[in-house]
Design a protein around this motif. Structure first.
Motif, PDB file in Angstrom:
ATOM      1  N   PRO A 244     -13.238 -23.938  -1.775  1.00 59.30           N
ATOM      2  CA  PRO A 244     -13.288 -24.015  -0.306  1.00 59.30           C
ATOM      3  C   PRO A 244     -14.300 -25.061   0.174  1.00 59.30           C
ATOM      4  CG  PRO A 244     -13.376 -21.738  -1.058  1.00 59.30           C
ATOM      5  CD  PRO A 244     -13.535 -22.581  -2.279  1.00 59.30           C
ATOM      6  N   ARG A 245     -13.971 -25.725   1.261  1.00 58.32           N
ATOM      7  CA  ARG A 245     -14.895 -26.711   1.835  1.00 58.32           C
ATOM      8  C   ARG A 245     -16.077 -25.994   2.480  1.00 58.32           C
ATOM      9  NH1 ARG A 245     -12.587 -31.766   2.143  1.00 58.32           N
ATOM     10  NH2 ARG A 245     -10.325 -31.864   1.902  1.00 58.32           N
ATOM     11  N   PRO A 246     -17.261 -26.625   2.469  1.00 55.61           N
ATOM     12  CA  PRO A 246     -18.435 -25.995   3.093  1.00 55.61           C
ATOM     13  C   PRO A 246     -18.324 -26.000   4.613  1.00 55.61           C
ATOM     14  CG  PRO A 246     -18.967 -28.216   2.387  1.00 55.61           C
ATOM     15  CD  PRO A 246     -17.584 -27.935   1.862  1.00 55.61           C
ATOM     16  N   GLN A 247     -19.044 -25.094   5.249  1.00 57.02           N
ATOM     17  CA  GLN A 247     -19.130 -25.060   6.704  1.00 57.02           C
ATOM     18  C   GLN A 247     -20.309 -25.925   7.135  1.00 57.02           C
ATOM     19  OE1 GLN A 247     -16.904 -23.462   8.444  1.00 57.02           O
ATOM     20  NE2 GLN A 247     -17.676 -23.043  10.473  1.00 57.02           N
ATOM     21  N   LEU A 248     -20.053 -26.882   8.019  1.00 53.39           N
ATOM     22  CA  LEU A 248     -21.099 -27.791   8.476  1.00 53.39           C
ATOM     23  C   LEU A 248     -21.772 -27.208   9.708  1.00 53.39           C
ATOM     24  CD1 LEU A 248     -19.188 -31.188   8.089  1.00 53.39           C
ATOM     25  CD2 LEU A 248     -20.544 -29.949   6.394  1.00 53.39           C
ATOM     26  N   SER A 249     -23.087 -27.317   9.768  1.00 55.13           N
ATOM     27  CA  SER A 249     -23.828 -26.705  10.870  1.00 55.13           C
ATOM     28  C   SER A 249     -24.952 -27.630  11.339  1.00 55.13           C
ATOM     29  CB  SER A 249     -24.412 -25.353  10.424  1.00 55.13           C
ATOM     30  OG  SER A 249     -25.267 -25.536   9.308  1.00 55.13           O
ATOM     31  N   GLY A 250     -25.571 -27.253  12.464  1.00 52.59           N
ATOM     32  CA  GLY A 250     -26.669 -28.051  13.003  1.00 52.59           C
ATOM     33  C   GLY A 250     -26.173 -29.391  13.529  1.00 52.59           C
TER      34      GLY A 250
ATOM     35  N   LEU B  67     -16.358 -27.126  11.103  1.00 48.54           N
ATOM     36  CA  LEU B  67     -17.521 -27.183  11.991  1.00 48.54           C
ATOM     37  C   LEU B  67     -17.872 -25.794  12.500  1.00 48.54           C
ATOM     38  CD1 LEU B  67     -16.723 -30.331  14.192  1.00 48.54           C
ATOM     39  CD2 LEU B  67     -18.144 -30.202  12.131  1.00 48.54           C
ATOM     40  N   ALA B  68     -19.166 -25.457  12.435  1.00 51.92           N
ATOM     41  CA  ALA B  68     -19.640 -24.230  13.067  1.00 51.92           C
ATOM     42  C   ALA B  68     -19.515 -24.384  14.586  1.00 51.92           C
ATOM     43  CB  ALA B  68     -21.087 -23.959  12.669  1.00 51.92           C
TER      44      ALA B  68
ATOM     45  N   LEU C  21     -12.183 -40.169   6.542  1.00 51.93           N
ATOM     46  CA  LEU C  21     -13.089 -39.522   7.488  1.00 51.93           C
ATOM     47  C   LEU C  21     -14.114 -38.698   6.712  1.00 51.93           C
ATOM     48  CD1 LEU C  21     -13.902 -38.473  10.353  1.00 51.93           C
ATOM     49  CD2 LEU C  21     -12.170 -36.688  10.032  1.00 51.93           C
ATOM     50  N   VAL C  22     -15.382 -38.899   7.026  1.00 52.02           N
ATOM     51  CA  VAL C  22     -16.459 -38.171   6.346  1.00 52.02           C
ATOM     52  C   VAL C  22     -17.357 -37.530   7.396  1.00 52.02           C
ATOM     53  CG1 VAL C  22     -18.431 -38.337   4.776  1.00 52.02           C
ATOM     54  CG2 VAL C  22     -16.413 -39.758   4.393  1.00 52.02           C
ATOM     55  N   ALA C  23     -17.669 -36.263   7.195  1.00 55.31           N
ATOM     56  CA  ALA C  23     -18.599 -35.538   8.060  1.00 55.31           C
ATOM     57  C   ALA C  23     -19.707 -34.959   7.187  1.00 55.31           C
ATOM     58  CB  ALA C  23     -17.877 -34.419   8.814  1.00 55.31           C
ATOM     59  N   ARG C  24     -20.928 -35.041   7.672  1.00 57.45           N
ATOM     60  CA  ARG C  24     -22.082 -34.657   6.845  1.00 57.45           C
ATOM     61  C   ARG C  24     -23.170 -34.096   7.747  1.00 57.45           C
ATOM     62  NH1 ARG C  24     -23.986 -36.373   1.667  1.00 57.45           N
ATOM     63  NH2 ARG C  24     -26.232 -36.747   1.516  1.00 57.45           N
ATOM     64  N   ASP C  25     -23.721 -32.933   7.396  1.00 61.09           N
ATOM     65  CA  ASP C  25     -24.793 -32.371   8.211  1.00 61.09           C
ATOM     66  C   ASP C  25     -26.150 -32.715   7.591  1.00 61.09           C
ATOM     67  OD1 ASP C  25     -25.251 -30.564   6.129  1.00 61.09           O
ATOM     68  OD2 ASP C  25     -24.232 -28.889   7.117  1.00 61.09           O
TER      69      ASP C  25
END
Length: 249
Positions: free
Chosen positions: A72-78, A153-154, A121-125
């Protein structure tokens, strides 16, 4: 390997049935091949090191990587940075091209972002949790952001991106807080708001990818995921890779 038979359907199976390792042979060489993945060894070099055929090396590469990427992909937060990078579309290895062939990879026929480019597309917290998506050809759209980015996304994230209108439309539709950095105007950061973390990931990915002398578009998602796993340095032991591959179902 012990085989079993289902008393209901009468089909036989073993411990690897339903996993990406099903029907693969030469099990005594798997751990050695996982070392090649950790070291990012190209297909031919890995085949020589493990003493298997080039076709086997290629097949193992994508089977093993696919197994790891099923987690599973991680949940991004903050604070979450999001940005795209682009790779020229490639039909490497295809027997039937739908365009004239290019020499040594070639280049796009026109400048800028076009349908000749694959969008990554890349998203990183700020905890360095990273999600990557190959969204298709051409510039990313609000619909693609809703499909790929929204689930990871949280609810209370602060999304930071460049000034592309697709992010503004997506943030409004998804009901999340959004801040845009006008990179084209030469603005790199506004206090803690920037997209340098995700752009750094893009740079590391493209540098790492060069060793493979071009990859086919149909396998691009495997390579972005492979680099994500290596960059996070979470799977460093051979048996970790094997355990995840066998546990996939």
């Amino acid at each position: 390997m012990q085989r079993y038979r289902c008393v209901a359907c009468r089909r036989s199976f073993n411990a690897l049935t339903g996993t990406p390792l099903a029907r693969l042979r030469l099990r005594d060489k798997w751990l050695q091949y996982f070392r090649c993945l950790i070291e990012s060894i190209p297909v031919r070099s890995a085949a020589r090191r493990v003493a298997v055929a080039k076709s086997t090396s290629f097949r193992w590469r994508h089977r093993f990587i696919a197994a790891v990427l099923r987690a599973p992909r991680p949940q991004l937060s903050g604070i979450v940075e999001a940005d795209e990078t682009y790779q020229l579309e490639s039909q490497k290895g295809s027997r039937h091209l739908n365009r004239p062939p290019r020499k040594r990879g070639g280049k796009a026929s026109r400048r800028g972002i076009s349908s000749e480019l694959d969008c990554i597309l890349v998203a990183r917290d700020r905890n360095r949790q990273t999600c990557d998506f190959v969204t298709g050809r051409g510039p990313v759209t609000a619909g693609q952001l809703m499909k790929h980015l929204k689930p990871v996304l949280a609810p209370d994230v602060l999304l930071v991106s460049d000034s592309a209108k697709a992010y503004q439309a997506f943030a409004k539709q998804a009901g999340i807080t959004h801040e845009a950095i006008n990179v084209r105007a030469g603005i790199r950061a506004r206090g803690a708001l920037h997209i340098q973390g995700v752009n750094g990931w893009h740079s590391r990915f493209k540098t790492w990818l060069r060793r493979f002398n071009g990859v086919a578009s149909r396998y691009l998602a495997n390579y972005t995921g492979w680099q994500r796993v290596l960059d996070a340095a979470e799977l460093t032991a051979l048996r970790q890779w094997l355990h995840i591959a066998v546990a996939s179902d």
